[in-house]
Design a protein around this motif. Sequence first.
Motif, short mmCIF file in Angstrom:
data_model
loop_
_atom_site.label_atom_id
_atom_site.label_comp_id
_atom_site.label_asym_id
_atom_site.label_seq_id
_atom_site.Cartn_x
_atom_site.Cartn_y
_atom_site.Cartn_z
N ASN A 57 7.95 9.23 -6.40
CA ASN A 57 6.72 9.93 -6.04
C ASN A 57 5.82 9.09 -5.13
O ASN A 57 4.69 9.47 -4.87
N LEU A 58 6.34 7.95 -4.65
CA LEU A 58 5.55 7.04 -3.83
C LEU A 58 6.19 6.87 -2.46
O LEU A 58 7.40 6.96 -2.31
N LYS A 59 5.35 6.61 -1.45
CA LYS A 59 5.82 6.35 -0.10
C LYS A 59 5.07 5.13 0.42
O LYS A 59 3.84 5.09 0.38
N LYS A 60 5.82 4.13 0.88
CA LYS A 60 5.22 2.92 1.40
C LYS A 60 4.50 3.22 2.72
O LYS A 60 5.00 3.94 3.57
N ARG A 112 -1.77 13.56 -5.81
CA ARG A 112 -1.11 13.73 -4.52
C ARG A 112 -2.09 13.49 -3.38
O ARG A 112 -3.22 13.96 -3.39
N GLY A 113 -1.64 12.72 -2.37
CA GLY A 113 -2.45 12.45 -1.20
C GLY A 113 -3.33 11.21 -1.31
O GLY A 113 -3.90 10.78 -0.32
N MET A 114 -3.42 10.62 -2.49
CA MET A 114 -4.24 9.43 -2.66
C MET A 114 -3.45 8.19 -2.28
O MET A 114 -2.22 8.18 -2.34
N LYS A 125 0.86 -1.17 0.00
CA LYS A 125 0.00 0.00 0.00
C LYS A 125 0.90 1.23 0.00
O LYS A 125 1.84 1.30 0.79
N VAL A 126 0.63 2.18 -0.90
CA VAL A 126 1.49 3.35 -1.05
C VAL A 126 0.67 4.64 -1.02
O VAL A 126 -0.54 4.64 -1.28
N LEU A 127 1.35 5.73 -0.71
CA LEU A 127 0.79 7.07 -0.73
C LEU A 127 1.48 7.83 -1.84
O LEU A 127 2.71 7.78 -1.96
#
Length: 76
Positions: A68-71, A18-20, A9-11
């Motif tokens: 551009n992704l954050k776990k 952005r933010g999704m 799952k990533v942000l």
Amino acid sequence: MKKIKKEDKVLILSGNHRGMEGVILKVFSKKNKAIIRGINMVKRHTKPTPKKPKGGILEKEAPIHLSNLKKIKIEK
């Protein structure tokens, strides 16, 4: 940097989405990109083929750069 892999799952940190949050469907490690379910949808115009005689416009996910992704940790 933590490895991002399929089913994580990533942000999304930047861009139009952005933010999704979303789940990764596929990772392209050589290109440093990933496809996220339901995010960054694009329209693809297709010609008629034997499988789809009418052709038409398909919507599908486009890849997003891994920077551009954050776990996100999934709490159980």
